[in-house]
Design a protein around this motif. Structure first.
Motif, PDB file in Angstrom:
ATOM      1  N   GLY A 157      49.247   5.187 -27.284  1.00 35.11           N
ATOM      2  CA  GLY A 157      48.430   3.478 -26.672  1.00 35.11           C
ATOM      3  C   GLY A 157      46.815   3.348 -26.744  1.00 35.11           C
ATOM      4  N   LEU A 158      46.759   4.490 -28.052  1.00 32.94           N
ATOM      5  CA  LEU A 158      45.275   4.992 -28.071  1.00 32.94           C
ATOM      6  C   LEU A 158      45.139   4.337 -29.560  1.00 32.94           C
ATOM      7  N   PRO A 159      44.516   3.685 -29.724  1.00 38.92           N
ATOM      8  CA  PRO A 159      43.058   3.859 -31.181  1.00 38.92           C
ATOM      9  C   PRO A 159      43.470   5.812 -31.796  1.00 38.92           C
ATOM     10  N   GLY A 160      43.886   6.135 -32.884  1.00 38.40           N
ATOM     11  CA  GLY A 160      43.362   6.983 -32.708  1.00 38.40           C
ATOM     12  C   GLY A 160      43.648   7.307 -34.947  1.00 38.40           C
ATOM     13  N   LYS A 161      43.406   8.192 -36.152  1.00 39.59           N
ATOM     14  CA  LYS A 161      43.354   8.965 -37.013  1.00 39.59           C
ATOM     15  C   LYS A 161      43.818   9.333 -37.344  1.00 39.59           C
ATOM     16  N   SER A 162      44.833  10.062 -38.293  1.00 42.71           N
ATOM     17  CA  SER A 162      45.862  11.283 -38.435  1.00 42.71           C
ATOM     18  C   SER A 162      45.199  11.750 -40.277  1.00 42.71           C
ATOM     19  N   ILE A 213      45.172  14.590 -36.057  1.00 40.86           N
ATOM     20  CA  ILE A 213      44.825  13.937 -35.315  1.00 40.86           C
ATOM     21  C   ILE A 213      43.538  13.741 -34.596  1.00 40.86           C
ATOM     22  N   VAL A 214      42.543  12.777 -34.856  1.00 42.43           N
ATOM     23  CA  VAL A 214      41.867  12.819 -33.706  1.00 42.43           C
ATOM     24  C   VAL A 214      42.579  10.838 -32.870  1.00 42.43           C
ATOM     25  N   ALA A 215      42.047  10.657 -31.581  1.00 43.54           N
ATOM     26  CA  ALA A 215      42.150   9.623 -31.102  1.00 43.54           C
ATOM     27  C   ALA A 215      41.528   9.804 -29.678  1.00 43.54           C
ATOM     28  N   LEU A 216      41.343   8.043 -28.988  1.00 40.43           N
ATOM     29  CA  LEU A 216      39.493   8.287 -27.903  1.00 40.43           C
ATOM     30  C   LEU A 216      41.106   6.913 -27.166  1.00 40.43           C
ATOM     31  N   PRO A 228      38.385   3.879 -25.536  1.00 37.32           N
ATOM     32  CA  PRO A 228      36.778   3.335 -25.548  1.00 37.32           C
ATOM     33  C   PRO A 228      36.499   3.344 -24.146  1.00 37.32           C
ATOM     34  N   LYS A 229      35.224   4.438 -24.352  1.00 38.52           N
ATOM     35  CA  LYS A 229      34.412   4.456 -22.875  1.00 38.52           C
ATOM     36  C   LYS A 229      34.856   5.599 -21.831  1.00 38.52           C
ATOM     37  N   LYS A 230      35.474   5.900 -22.040  1.00 39.33           N
ATOM     38  CA  LYS A 230      36.819   6.849 -21.585  1.00 39.33           C
ATOM     39  C   LYS A 230      36.614   8.821 -22.129  1.00 39.33           C
ATOM     40  N   PHE A 231      36.942   8.765 -23.486  1.00 42.20           N
ATOM     41  CA  PHE A 231      36.981  10.091 -23.796  1.00 42.20           C
ATOM     42  C   PHE A 231      37.847   9.943 -25.298  1.00 42.20           C
ATOM     43  N   CYS A 232      37.480  11.006 -26.189  1.00 42.08           N
ATOM     44  CA  CYS A 232      38.291  11.443 -27.588  1.00 42.08           C
ATOM     45  C   CYS A 232      38.728  12.215 -27.268  1.00 42.08           C
ATOM     46  N   VAL A 233      39.625  12.335 -28.121  1.00 43.71           N
ATOM     47  CA  VAL A 233      40.649  14.135 -27.874  1.00 43.71           C
ATOM     48  C   VAL A 233      40.639  13.886 -29.998  1.00 43.71           C
ATOM     49  N   ALA A 234      40.777  15.472 -30.175  1.00 43.08           N
ATOM     50  CA  ALA A 234      40.985  15.852 -31.534  1.00 43.08           C
ATOM     51  C   ALA A 234      42.405  17.004 -30.993  1.00 43.08           C
ATOM     52  N   VAL A 235      43.462  16.608 -31.873  1.00 42.94           N
ATOM     53  CA  VAL A 235      44.439  17.949 -32.312  1.00 42.94           C
ATOM     54  C   VAL A 235      44.694  18.760 -33.649  1.00 42.94           C
ATOM     55  N   TRP A 236      45.051  19.503 -33.894  1.00 40.81           N
ATOM     56  CA  TRP A 236      45.198  19.989 -34.926  1.00 40.81           C
ATOM     57  C   TRP A 236      46.524  20.805 -35.049  1.00 40.81           C
ATOM     58  N   SER A 237      47.446  20.883 -35.725  1.00 41.34           N
ATOM     59  CA  SER A 237      48.785  21.675 -35.671  1.00 41.34           C
ATOM     60  C   SER A 237      49.335  20.840 -37.145  1.00 41.34           C
ATOM     61  N   PRO A 238      49.453  22.129 -37.798  1.00 45.73           N
ATOM     62  CA  PRO A 238      49.491  21.319 -39.677  1.00 45.73           C
ATOM     63  C   PRO A 238      51.055  21.006 -39.898  1.00 45.73           C
ATOM     64  N   GLY A 239      52.394  21.364 -38.608  1.00 48.95           N
ATOM     65  CA  GLY A 239      53.760  21.037 -39.629  1.00 48.95           C
ATOM     66  C   GLY A 239      53.245  19.424 -39.047  1.00 48.95           C
ATOM     67  N   LEU A 240      53.980  18.786 -40.088  1.00 47.78           N
ATOM     68  CA  LEU A 240      53.707  17.433 -40.567  1.00 47.78           C
ATOM     69  C   LEU A 240      55.073  16.428 -40.282  1.00 47.78           C
ATOM     70  N   ASN A 241      55.593  15.728 -39.940  1.00 45.27           N
ATOM     71  CA  ASN A 241      56.596  14.607 -39.377  1.00 45.27           C
ATOM     72  C   ASN A 241      56.854  13.916 -40.859  1.00 45.27           C
TER      73      ASN A 241
END
Lengths: 304, 304, 304, 304
Positions: free
Chosen positions: D251-256, D262-265, D267-280
């Protein structure tokens, strides 16, 4: 909260001043005779304040907007098991809905396209003793309005002419993703689509989705999690092949119907219903789209 | 003419010595119980000499082979007007027959795929007073064999389970390319497919296509031009998604059915029918394909 | 044999009397300036009698007709191994050639569509030391005509603008169905397509396919079996998306090119080449198609 | 605001305790050797508080995440004219990206799929004197971090093997939707994808999208309206064929990106980035998806 009264009146005026480039849907004969000049807006905020303009109390055929309600009832009944038979991805394809169904072995892309809604109808037919009566009761309870009813003329009109839906249901059946008889499921499906409601009644019903699953009388119908998911589906899949465009221009979850209605909402803030029967090429109300774009611009309220 | 007697026996022996990798079709319940060991070949040359081996006199469900016969009757009745509602191109697509129909706005690729044959059935239902009886009479006259009949068990079995055909017919209807009632057209269609004939009877019937439109009794049913076109269609479209493979390996016009039958022919020379119920993944008899490949190789007879 | 002299003159006159509804291909700039009035027919029978009318000795860009010749050379070099990387089914799809390639994981439908011919080009680039020189030599030997040559202007024109072919080759590469460098393979491909030949020279070359693999000087280039298969491919796949139509109306194996040439043949009887640069929407010479339909009708010669 | 410190540590622990079912992307050779055990999370709230755990300061190849940044720069440069050459609808199709491009005449579905991002790259190549240098400068300015740089090994690795991108660019060129030279545009495209950034740096950059177009130093880069639209695109199109699933579960806008970021955010609150190389299977980081689903559940923060 912004001054919705002024905003609605401004938007209504602006849009009325533009010629309506839309056309009334003709493929359901009973809908073809609607007066294209009908135009109403109703807005209900989380504190139950109401704002409206135009034909907001007049009933029309909600058509595909009903898909959100049958989905809600199915999730209420069997929870996540719904997703064993359906996906949650946008269909994104303007011209070949059955193609997708075929390529994906009978698993509809999402519950808000016809094939997906027919699977949901099948679930309700399996789970309910008297599906038509019980679904109507469910909508009446959510909205708190016992006057809501099916329009049998519309239901029978589509039953006689909805060949693409017969095609979709039979294709689902061939993939064993329809458990009940094709005609029985479609009978229910045509009835659900024929629900006749006003903008005002739609807001009363969709209050559930801005209020974390509780209806206006604070009765629980869905979990917080279920509401979030249904809202997500409305955003990504609620406007046929124009879902991206609607998210891009309006930025609210919503659902349209070929009767010319659109309902949209901002979680925890407000829901709004618009009715104007002129449709654009993608099957969405042209004035309805314009109203909602202006509304979110003027109010600076959107999920993004 | 080569020594067909020796060739048929050689080929029959060769193919019998190989294990049958095919599987009996199960999607029509009534066909699922056929003995996979059935195996017959019948060849009729232009001079009406007959050659056969194995179960060549036993009747089986000719299924899609009937599409050539309904097409012939439709061309006999309304001539080139058939092509207003149908194309003549190979479908070439293994997995999305309804997709093509959707992309091409309800115009089936050719009359030998299901959607196309349903349009032909619709034409016959429009043109004939009693379509089932008159079509059967047409086949009996061509073959000169009044014992040919429908198998009602097979027809009813498919009527109860042929959901993809219901889907196709409804999709055609939605594009206004079906003039009669869906159920009425499909009732005829399932009956035509249920025709029960032996390899010998198939040869008697398809003699028409090696004899420039005249049946064994030299009665005219089609013009020379019509026969050439139907033969061309059999070559380019007669084997589902394996038409290219069949032309490539066998080099004869022909038509297969999921009952395990294949009929093939060399204009002005001979026609041959094979029956073996084990089907490959593309729905064609594995032994039937093998027989015909060996037959054209050993006889050095093909259109190429 | 019919009186080809009279027939060719009759047909030439008939077709000349009709306005040419075709348009010259413009996507290869060098081809866009061809005089649309050019019109020639050449026919060579199995006994080496020649008949011709109009511009039958003038050279033009044979374009896709060359695909039959590269396929022949590849089969001559590596035989059936060709089919490990290609299928033999009609493509049947007017608008999405790359789509098919994607859906079928990089295996082109057949060697006569661009993607398939690029795979064949890749095979020749792998097998030959100097592909351009050796392929030209191959064509000169078959035809017995050492004056045949590439048109470098045409080759370079397509090299600069043939973006769909670059797309196809890169897509093949992404599926590992191209072994050599994309640019190297396409360089060869654009040269093969630029071969400049007259109707007369095309007949000399395609004599091979009516003479069971032996050229006019009776030298063997292909086995009987290989010729039958190439003829089958020409029939099912030789006319882009109009292969069914050509088989239906003309009833001969053949191959067209966007330069306006068509070559067609009746095994063991004759081959015929037509040139008229006006193309129909499907990329085939309108007058060429008309000539061949009338020719087979008047001569009553077809494979069906 | 919830207690992000506790939440991040909880989520990190939970996800670490589960086996990683993902696989490192191998189609870009230079990326194939990444240690699959790398795992970092970084969160930046609107008040510039930072929270992190694991390898949050280690740089990785951001790959497709860069598409949001080139889109931003293009909108900054030419505004709404971007949409003359691109649509804004979800692609929704797991297996035939070039097919869609072909069916829709060279107009990519949206700027976050490869074909769309290549059109954006083409715009930047047209608009900028030194595209690579100026785009890098743009990213450095937004993030306020001059140490951000391309990874030339990664860029060159993809340049040597990215055949599907060459295919897409040539297909675009054939539809005249690429103005510059294919190789020049792709050279830029491969460089933009090779940007090497840490989770921390991604948050610094994407702060723009939670702060209505202003970067951390409050400098304007995009209008409020532009930010809303880019956020909408991230929600409907940011996760390849799994955009619906991500909206539904997270339930957040984001881009992988296929580098595992992956970065997700909100609006007006926070953004978050995650990194883990194993892909589905759909190309998104499995652990990244799990982290974000748990994060929005535990924090009860989502746009829906």
């Amino acid at each position: 909260m912004p001054d919705f009264n002024t905003i609605l009146n401004t938007v209504f005026q602006e849009v009325t001043n533009q010629p309506d480039t839309g056309k009334v849907a003709t493929y359901i004969p009973e809908l073809a005779c609607i007066d294209i000049e009908k135009f109403g807006i109703h807005l209900l905020d989380i504190d139950k304040n109401e704002y409206n303009v135009g034909d907001s109390q007049e009933r029309f055929s909600i058509q595909s907007i009903s898909k959100v309600l049958t989905l809600s009832m199915a999730m209420n009944l069997i929870g996540e098991k719904v997703w064993d038979r359906l996906d949650v991805e946008p269909s994104g394809d303007p011209f070949n809905h059955l193609s997708l169904l075929e390529q994906e072995n009978g698993i509809p892309r999402n519950p808000l396209i016809n094939a997906g809604a027919i699977v949901i109808a099948d679930i309700l037919v399996s789970e309910l003793k008297n599906p038509k009566r019980e679904f109507l009761e469910f909508v009446r309870q959510i909205s708190g309005d016992t006057s809501i009813a099916y329009d049998e003329h519309v239901a029978n009109s589509e039953k006689a002419t909805g060949f693409k839906n017969y095609a979709a249901a039979n294709l689902l059946k061939s993939y064993d993703n329809l458990k009940n008889d094709v005609l029985e499921v479609l009978d229910f499906y045509f009835y659900q689509c024929s629900l006749s409601m006003s903008c005002s009644q739609l807001c009363d019903t969709f209050y559930l989705f801005i209020n974390r699953g509780k209806c206006k009388r604070q009765q629980d119908f869905l979990t917080v999690n279920q509401v979030k998911r249904i809202n997500a589906l409305m955003l990504t899949c609620g406007f046929y092949d124009e879902a991206g465009e609607f998210a891009f221009r309006v930025g609210l979850p919503g659902k349209s119907g070929v009767g010319g209605g659109i309902v949209a909402l901002l979680p925890k803030k407000f829901c709004v219903a618009v009715w104007s029967p002129g449709l654009n090429k993608k099957g969405n109300s042209t004035r309805g789209m314009a109203v909602l774009e202006r509304l979110t611009t003027l109010s600076d309220l959107s999920i993004f």
